[in-house]
Design an enzyme around this catalytic site. Structure first.
Site, PDB file in Angstrom:
ATOM      1  N   HIS A   1      -9.037   0.930  -0.593  1.00 34.45           N
ATOM      2  CA  HIS A   1     -10.210   0.291  -0.995  1.00 34.45           C
ATOM      3  C   HIS A   1     -10.634  -1.165  -0.705  1.00 34.45           C
ATOM      4  O   HIS A   1     -11.739  -1.541  -0.923  1.00 34.45           O
ATOM      5  CB  HIS A   1     -10.619   0.647  -2.449  1.00 34.45           C
ATOM      6  CG  HIS A   1      -9.547  -0.197  -2.990  1.00 34.45           C
ATOM      7  ND1 HIS A   1      -8.151  -0.150  -3.290  1.00 34.45           N
ATOM      8  CD2 HIS A   1      -9.530  -1.465  -4.002  1.00 34.45           C
ATOM      9  CE1 HIS A   1      -7.488  -0.972  -3.916  1.00 34.45           C
ATOM     10  NE2 HIS A   1      -8.251  -1.912  -4.302  1.00 34.45           N
ATOM     11  N   ASP A   2      -9.536  -1.670  -0.132  1.00 34.53           N
ATOM     12  CA  ASP A   2      -9.584  -3.235  -0.072  1.00 34.53           C
ATOM     13  C   ASP A   2      -9.487  -3.637   1.706  1.00 34.53           C
ATOM     14  O   ASP A   2      -9.405  -4.572   2.129  1.00 34.53           O
ATOM     15  CB  ASP A   2      -8.194  -4.036  -0.577  1.00 34.53           C
ATOM     16  CG  ASP A   2      -8.284  -4.229  -2.032  1.00 34.53           C
ATOM     17  OD1 ASP A   2      -9.523  -4.644  -2.358  1.00 34.53           O
ATOM     18  OD2 ASP A   2      -7.234  -4.370  -2.718  1.00 34.53           O
TER      19      ASP A   2
ATOM     20  N   ASP B   1     -26.965   8.844 -11.834  1.00 38.85           N
ATOM     21  CA  ASP B   1     -27.120   7.565 -12.022  1.00 38.85           C
ATOM     22  C   ASP B   1     -26.786   6.860 -10.677  1.00 38.85           C
ATOM     23  O   ASP B   1     -26.902   5.396 -10.779  1.00 38.85           O
ATOM     24  CB  ASP B   1     -26.519   6.949 -13.188  1.00 38.85           C
ATOM     25  CG  ASP B   1     -24.905   6.907 -13.239  1.00 38.85           C
ATOM     26  OD1 ASP B   1     -24.438   7.609 -12.074  1.00 38.85           O
ATOM     27  OD2 ASP B   1     -24.124   6.618 -14.098  1.00 38.85           O
TER      28      ASP B   1
ATOM     29  N   ASP C   1      -4.898   2.479 -11.660  1.00 36.54           N
ATOM     30  CA  ASP C   1      -4.711   1.156 -11.315  1.00 36.54           C
ATOM     31  C   ASP C   1      -4.197   0.525 -12.502  1.00 36.54           C
ATOM     32  O   ASP C   1      -4.749   0.372 -13.567  1.00 36.54           O
ATOM     33  CB  ASP C   1      -5.762   0.572 -10.693  1.00 36.54           C
ATOM     34  CG  ASP C   1      -5.726  -0.264  -9.286  1.00 36.54           C
ATOM     35  OD1 ASP C   1      -4.568  -0.720  -9.207  1.00 36.54           O
ATOM     36  OD2 ASP C   1      -6.519   0.595  -8.450  1.00 36.54           O
TER      37      ASP C   1
ATOM     38  N   ASP D   1      -1.423  -3.804  -9.051  1.00 37.09           N
ATOM     39  CA  ASP D   1      -2.343  -4.710  -8.575  1.00 37.09           C
ATOM     40  C   ASP D   1      -2.066  -6.299  -8.472  1.00 37.09           C
ATOM     41  O   ASP D   1      -1.517  -6.544  -9.474  1.00 37.09           O
ATOM     42  CB  ASP D   1      -3.682  -4.587  -8.966  1.00 37.09           C
ATOM     43  CG  ASP D   1      -4.683  -5.512  -8.329  1.00 37.09           C
ATOM     44  OD1 ASP D   1      -4.979  -5.106  -7.204  1.00 37.09           O
ATOM     45  OD2 ASP D   1      -5.117  -6.481  -8.928  1.00 37.09           O
TER      46      ASP D   1
ATOM     47  N   GLU E   1       1.614  -3.294  -5.222  1.00 37.38           N
ATOM     48  CA  GLU E   1       0.772  -4.144  -4.106  1.00 37.38           C
ATOM     49  C   GLU E   1       1.561  -5.336  -4.043  1.00 37.38           C
ATOM     50  O   GLU E   1       1.096  -6.389  -4.893  1.00 37.38           O
ATOM     51  CB  GLU E   1      -0.743  -4.441  -4.398  1.00 37.38           C
ATOM     52  CG  GLU E   1      -1.403  -4.808  -3.382  1.00 37.38           C
ATOM     53  CD  GLU E   1      -2.875  -5.259  -3.714  1.00 37.38           C
ATOM     54  OE1 GLU E   1      -3.852  -5.458  -2.962  1.00 37.38           O
ATOM     55  OE2 GLU E   1      -2.871  -5.725  -5.001  1.00 37.38           O
TER      56      GLU E   1
END
Length: 561
Positions: A328-329, A25, A98, A199, A256
């Site tokens: 990822h940021d 997918d 997360d 986060d 974070e």
């Protein structure tokens, strides 16, 4: 210092949507992660951090959670998640997830109930406030641009969101809300989770008066982090969180944390700190622009070196930070921290060696171990990231041309880290047999796991040696608990430090410069532990070490106390 189970571990971040798709997918899934556990074990990974896999509308790639107790069907099922936990445990690996609890999705049941009754109990799970003179309650700009306040339909009220309008902030002053969150956290820990990456947690403490600040942009708004920096008391909330959840399970937690006050480090990561560790972003913030990505300063090696050294020296007084090159940021570290001449396998090995052998807990981001770099972006239509689109508009409003704004986004976008993992040189880099949700980096034909598995001198095989060295019986103690001592700070282009304890003195030295460099050794070399030269040797004389451009060495020296 009390020794903890996570102190000597190496962690790996998986961005599930881009890791491996097994059902065609175009979206990575839990089955793909399960299938690569042996790959991660061979790399030497102990802890796997999964970016959000909860049920979500994916306005902000899963950081907008609609149900904290459900797995997003795009990724799989709860049964598959339980299988992942069990298979990881068989390999003596830990899974952390997360934890996004500053805000949730506007599709979450709590927020839907709040909208249905803006004066009811669930409205107090959020921040609903009346406007002022026909305007929002205050002049804050959200992290993603625009006002932090969104109108509650059919009322004179607004709700508060520091991120996207689809991510309403949760009201941590409400004890009922906190108990709901604690119950959820404990449910996951009971399930067998080993901990969480937490986060945007510094944002949970608000000034409930929401005072205006002096505008810092042409839009008349002020950055919302100014409110965060002005308020005290987040520590009390974080202690309540820890004692009600993590502490009961000896869970590993990595925060974070931005906007921390200078004297708060021991409160966050000391012996009785709020978290096990927090990420060290000191190098990453060097390229923060005053108004956005468009005026971000270029990275200077001397400032990068100084930032890391300062963070290391400060942190070792109290505990451990988590060391990263990328996540990822952020854009890819090989493209961000290395000059163009060093964006080579040798340069990438060099950067990895410095990061993994610093004092602290090393985190490797998916693809870092094969040297993935930023992608080439041809138009804004290729990007998916909400923040990148906002930064493009910010750059255009500041007067940059379309092409200039595109180049800024190409250099700084988070989507650089989110392009699919490059497994093979085949279709879509072996990520999917379908259409990938985000384009595959064209470099996949040259940079992929399959090719590097076959090459003994590849970045991947070097990373395996590097991780094994850090965890080896001979060096695990000094690399975990040994002091960090900087050296050769006056030598241009050289980043070097000792890791030292009572029995060992290890020198890690790297030449980031374009030209060769020579450094005078303080004592004799007893052993060469690692070198990124193909033959594994070093160029040394009795009291000096010669380093080629992009060369890194790990040496054991006679221990001078």
């Amino acid at each position: 210092m009390e020794k903890k189970w996570w102190h000597d571990k190496v962690a790996y971040q998986i961005y599930p949507k881009s890791f491996l798709d097994t059902n065609g997918d175009g979206i990575g899934d839990l089955r793909g992660i399960i299938s690569k556990l042996d790959y991660l074990k061979k790399l030497g990974i102990d802890i796997i951090w999964l970016s959000p896999i909860y049920k979500s509308p994916f306005v902000d790639q899963g950081y907008d959670i609609a149900d904290y107790y459900a797995i997003a069907e795009e990724f799989g099922t709860m049964e598959e998640f339980d299988e992942l936990l069990a298979e990881a445990k068989k390999r003596d690996m830990h899974i952390i997830m997360d934890l996004v609890i500053n805000h949730c999705s506007d599709k979450h049941e709590w927020f839907q109930k709040a909208l249905a009754d803006p004066d009811g109990a669930f409205a107090d799970y959020f921040y609903f406030r009346k406007g002022k003179n026909g305007n929002p309650p205050s002049n804050y700009r959200s992290y993603f641009g625009g006002s932090c306040w969104e109108k509650v339909p059919g009322t004179d009220k607004y709700y508060f969101h520091m991120f996207a309008k689809e991510q309403p902030d949760l009201n941590w002053e409400n004890p009922k809300l906190r108990q709901e969150l604690y119950k959820m956290i404990n449910w996951w820990l009971e399930k067998g989770l080993s901990g969480f990456r937490i986060d945007a947690i510094i944002n949970i403490k608000k000034d409930l008066n929401f005072p205006d600040f002096a505008p810092d942009g042409k839009d008349g708004l002020a950055s919302c982090w100014k409110m965060v920096e002005s308020v005290d008391g987040v520590g009390e909330l974080l202690e309540d969180l820890k004692k009600s959840t993590f502490e009961k399970y000896d869970a590993f937690t990595v925060g974070e944390v931005f906007n921390m006050k200078p004297d708060e480090l021991p409160e966050f990561i000391g012996e009785t700190g709020h978290f096990s560790t927090i990420f060290d972003f000191s190098a990453h913030t060097l390229t923060d622009g005053e108004h956005g990505w468009y005026d971000a300063p270029k990275l200077e090696f001397a400032k990068w070196r100084a930032a890391i050294i300062q963070a290391q020296l400060e942190t070792q007084k109290y505990g451990f930070k988590a060391n990263i090159i990328e996540n990822h940021d952020e854009p890819r570290g090989a493209s961000r921290f290395l000059p163009s001449y060093a964006q080579t396998p040798d340069g990438i090995k060099m950067l990895g060696t410095i990061s993994l052998l610093l004092r602290g807990i090393p985190f490797i981001y998916q693809g870092q171990e094969i040297g993935m770099r930023n992608a080439k972006w041809n138009s804004m239509e290729e990007f998916d990231d909400i923040s990148t689109k906002d930064q493009y508009h910010t750059a255009r409003e500041a007067g940059l041309s379309n092409q200039e704004a595109l180049e800024v986004c190409s250099r700084m976008s988070r989507d650089n880290a989110r392009t699919p993992m490059q497994w093979t040189s085949g279709e879509n880099g072996g990520f999917t047999k379908g259409t990938p949700w985000l384009k595959v980096n064209p470099l996949f034909k040259d940079v992929n796991v399959e090719a590097q598995e076959q090459d003994p001198d590849s970045v991947l095989n070097y990373y395996r040696k590097l991780v094994a060295l850090r965890k080896s019986d001979e060096l695990k103690e000094v690399f975990t608990y040994g002091k960090f001592l900087p050296e050769y700070e006056n030598v241009d282009g050289v980043m070097a430090f000792y890791r030292k304890d009572e029995s060992k003195c290890i020198l890690v030295a790297a030449n980031f410069g374009k030209d060769a460099a020579t450094i005078k050794l303080k004592s004799e070399i007893e052993k060469v532990w690692l070198s990124n030269r193909i033959d594994g040797t070093v160029d040394s004389e009795k009291d000096s070490l010669n380093l080629r451009s992009c060369e890194v060495v790990v040496l054991e020296l006679e221990n001078h106390k």
